[in-house]
Design a protein around this motif. Structure first.
Motif, PDB file in Angstrom:
ATOM      1  N   LEU A 162       0.803  -1.218   0.000  1.00  0.00           N
ATOM      2  CA  LEU A 162       0.000   0.000   0.000  1.00  0.00           C
ATOM      3  C   LEU A 162       0.839   1.273   0.000  1.00  0.00           C
ATOM      4  CD1 LEU A 162      -2.697  -1.078   2.609  1.00  0.00           C
ATOM      5  CD2 LEU A 162      -3.006  -0.875   0.143  1.00  0.00           C
ATOM      6  N   LYS A 163       2.099   1.179   0.382  1.00  0.00           N
ATOM      7  CA  LYS A 163       2.924   2.385   0.462  1.00  0.00           C
ATOM      8  C   LYS A 163       3.127   3.017  -0.904  1.00  0.00           C
ATOM      9  CE  LYS A 163       7.299   4.111   2.280  1.00  0.00           C
ATOM     10  NZ  LYS A 163       8.612   3.773   2.899  1.00  0.00           N
ATOM     11  N   GLN A 164       3.150   2.201  -1.959  1.00  0.00           N
ATOM     12  CA  GLN A 164       3.365   2.716  -3.303  1.00  0.00           C
ATOM     13  C   GLN A 164       2.073   3.129  -3.995  1.00  0.00           C
ATOM     14  OE1 GLN A 164       6.458   3.159  -4.108  1.00  0.00           O
ATOM     15  NE2 GLN A 164       7.202   2.069  -2.287  1.00  0.00           N
ATOM     16  N   ALA A 165       0.950   3.045  -3.298  1.00  0.00           N
ATOM     17  CA  ALA A 165      -0.318   3.425  -3.913  1.00  0.00           C
ATOM     18  C   ALA A 165      -0.325   4.920  -4.211  1.00  0.00           C
ATOM     19  CB  ALA A 165      -1.481   3.058  -3.000  1.00  0.00           C
ATOM     20  N   GLN A 166      -1.030   5.296  -5.272  1.00  0.00           N
ATOM     21  CA  GLN A 166      -1.036   6.691  -5.689  1.00  0.00           C
ATOM     22  C   GLN A 166      -1.691   7.599  -4.663  1.00  0.00           C
ATOM     23  OE1 GLN A 166      -2.797   6.900  -9.567  1.00  0.00           O
ATOM     24  NE2 GLN A 166      -1.076   5.903 -10.596  1.00  0.00           N
ATOM     25  N   TYR A 167      -2.761   7.125  -4.023  1.00  0.00           N
ATOM     26  CA  TYR A 167      -3.418   7.991  -3.050  1.00  0.00           C
ATOM     27  C   TYR A 167      -2.548   8.199  -1.805  1.00  0.00           C
ATOM     28  CZ  TYR A 167      -4.796   3.366  -1.271  1.00  0.00           C
ATOM     29  OH  TYR A 167      -4.796   2.066  -0.822  1.00  0.00           O
ATOM     30  N   LEU A 173       2.487  14.058  -0.509  1.00  0.00           N
ATOM     31  CA  LEU A 173       2.861  15.292  -1.209  1.00  0.00           C
ATOM     32  C   LEU A 173       2.151  16.517  -0.652  1.00  0.00           C
ATOM     33  CD1 LEU A 173       3.015  14.059  -4.919  1.00  0.00           C
ATOM     34  CD2 LEU A 173       4.923  14.659  -3.437  1.00  0.00           C
ATOM     35  N   VAL A 174       0.910  16.329  -0.193  1.00  0.00           N
ATOM     36  CA  VAL A 174       0.176  17.471   0.352  1.00  0.00           C
ATOM     37  C   VAL A 174       0.502  17.732   1.817  1.00  0.00           C
ATOM     38  CG1 VAL A 174      -1.716  17.146  -1.273  1.00  0.00           C
ATOM     39  CG2 VAL A 174      -1.841  16.060   0.963  1.00  0.00           C
ATOM     40  N   GLY A 175       1.420  16.936   2.385  1.00  0.00           N
ATOM     41  CA  GLY A 175       1.871  17.204   3.745  1.00  0.00           C
ATOM     42  C   GLY A 175       1.163  16.442   4.841  1.00  0.00           C
ATOM     43  N   ALA A 176       0.448  15.360   4.516  1.00  0.00           N
ATOM     44  CA  ALA A 176      -0.225  14.575   5.556  1.00  0.00           C
ATOM     45  C   ALA A 176       0.810  13.868   6.433  1.00  0.00           C
ATOM     46  CB  ALA A 176      -1.171  13.557   4.923  1.00  0.00           C
ATOM     47  N   SER A 177       0.527  13.768   7.712  1.00  0.00           N
ATOM     48  CA  SER A 177       1.442  13.095   8.629  1.00  0.00           C
ATOM     49  C   SER A 177       1.367  11.585   8.446  1.00  0.00           C
ATOM     50  CB  SER A 177       1.094  13.460  10.073  1.00  0.00           C
ATOM     51  OG  SER A 177      -0.198  12.982  10.418  1.00  0.00           O
ATOM     52  N   ARG A 178       2.417  10.918   8.896  1.00  0.00           N
ATOM     53  CA  ARG A 178       2.440   9.454   8.779  1.00  0.00           C
ATOM     54  C   ARG A 178       1.332   8.813   9.598  1.00  0.00           C
ATOM     55  NH1 ARG A 178       8.989   8.427   9.364  1.00  0.00           N
ATOM     56  NH2 ARG A 178       9.555   9.224   7.286  1.00  0.00           N
TER      57      ARG A 178
END
Length: 312
Positions: A162-167, A173-178
């Motif tokens: 799932l880490k490579q998923a586009q979403y 990229l928009v700055g969401a936290s882990r």
């Protein structure tokens, strides 16, 4: 809820859930439903076969087998759940952390998991009990440590996909936290896989718990457990050759129901994906050729031919 409805549609899953519900009721209220005191001895009725007074007979001390079986359900199931709970606590979070917290955490976690996978269950449990004392919690903690690599690898494999998923990349990229990405995008996707692993792990833990109590580790006699009853009955096969079949059948039915439930959860998750051999969508029929289109085609072909002829 949608996944639960899909699982409930499977007939085998409904049967497995009914069996597990009955086991859960016995685990909670088994002692209250017992017709006799599971620890009460009656030396005048030792090794009696099934009858009206004792539906499943009595053991070598005159104790009612049915009462001990009902009362022992709680300890056996509680031990398996405690071991799996400890394994989930030790395996899920490190599995996610190994994907998101860098190379150092990943290398350390993988080396620790590889080391734990080399340890045999019974020998490690005996060693832990020898160091920490012979008790149920000590033995279940040892089992939890050895079951943790199973949850670690399953969680890590699902998170890597799932880490490579586009979403997920868009959220980064928009700055969401882990933590937000794990909570919103990752956990819900890996939960069905964790549910399948949990059902299988509880079945395996029941077998290991029965093996340990068979050896006298964890729960001490005279407290009734499925494994302890099996060990006691094996000493009197000449008088009651059928007696070990009773706790063994209960163990087999419970573990089988858990495995069937795990397969049903896995199949219901796969059913949401489109089948690989599904027929392709029909292509649109080409538009009929018109005189204008034929003339345009001939003109374009003539231009291509003239351009290909070298000039003298």
């Amino acid at each position: 809820m949608r996944s639960l409805r899909r699982v409930w549609r499977v007939r085998a899953a409904r049967l497995a859930l009914l069996v597990l519900a009955a086991v859960a009721v016995l685990a909670v209220a088994g002692a209250a439903l017992s017709p006799y005191d599971p620890l009460a001895q009656d030396t005048a009725n030792m090794l009696h076969g099934p009858g009206g007074a004792h539906w499943l007979g009595t053991d070598y001390l005159g104790r009612d087998v049915l009462s001990r079986l009902l009362s022992g359900t709680g300890l056996s199931v509680a031990g398996a759940l405690e071991a799996v709970g400890a394994a989930m606590a030790l395996g899920l979070l490190p599995g996610l952390a190994s994907v998101w917290l860098g190379r150092g955490v990943e290398w350390t976690a993988l080396r620790a998991v590889d080391a734990l996978m080399t340890l045999p269950f019974t020998v490690f449990a005996i060693a832990v009990v020898g160091v920490l004392g012979n008790g149920m919690h000590q033995a279940m903690l040892a089992l939890g440590v050895l079951f943790a690599p199973l949850f670690f690898r399953v969680t890590r494999a699902a998170a890597l996909g799932l880490k490579q998923a586009q979403y997920v990349e868009a959220a980064e990229l928009v700055g969401a936290s882990r933590w937000w990405i794990l909570r919103v995008h990752i956990w819900g996707k890996i939960l069905p896989t964790v549910a399948v692993t949990t059902a299988q792990a509880v079945g395996q833990a029941l077998l290991v718990v029965a093996s340990l109590t068979f050896l006298g580790l964890g729960v001490q006699p005279p407290a009734p457990t499925w494994g302890g009853m099996l060990a006691a009955d094996l000493g009197f096969l000449a008088q009651q050759p059928w007696a070990p079949l009773i706790p063994a059948a209960v163990i087999m039915i419970t573990v089988g129901a858990l495995n069937i439930l795990a397969d049903a959860i896995r199949d219901s998750g796969a059913a949401t994906e489109p089948p690989r051999d599904a027929p392709a969508a029909p292509l649109a029929e080409p538009a009929p050729a018109t005189p204008a289109s034929i003339d345009e085609f001939r003109t374009s072909r003539k231009e291509q031919t003239d351009a290909a002829v070298p000039v003298a």
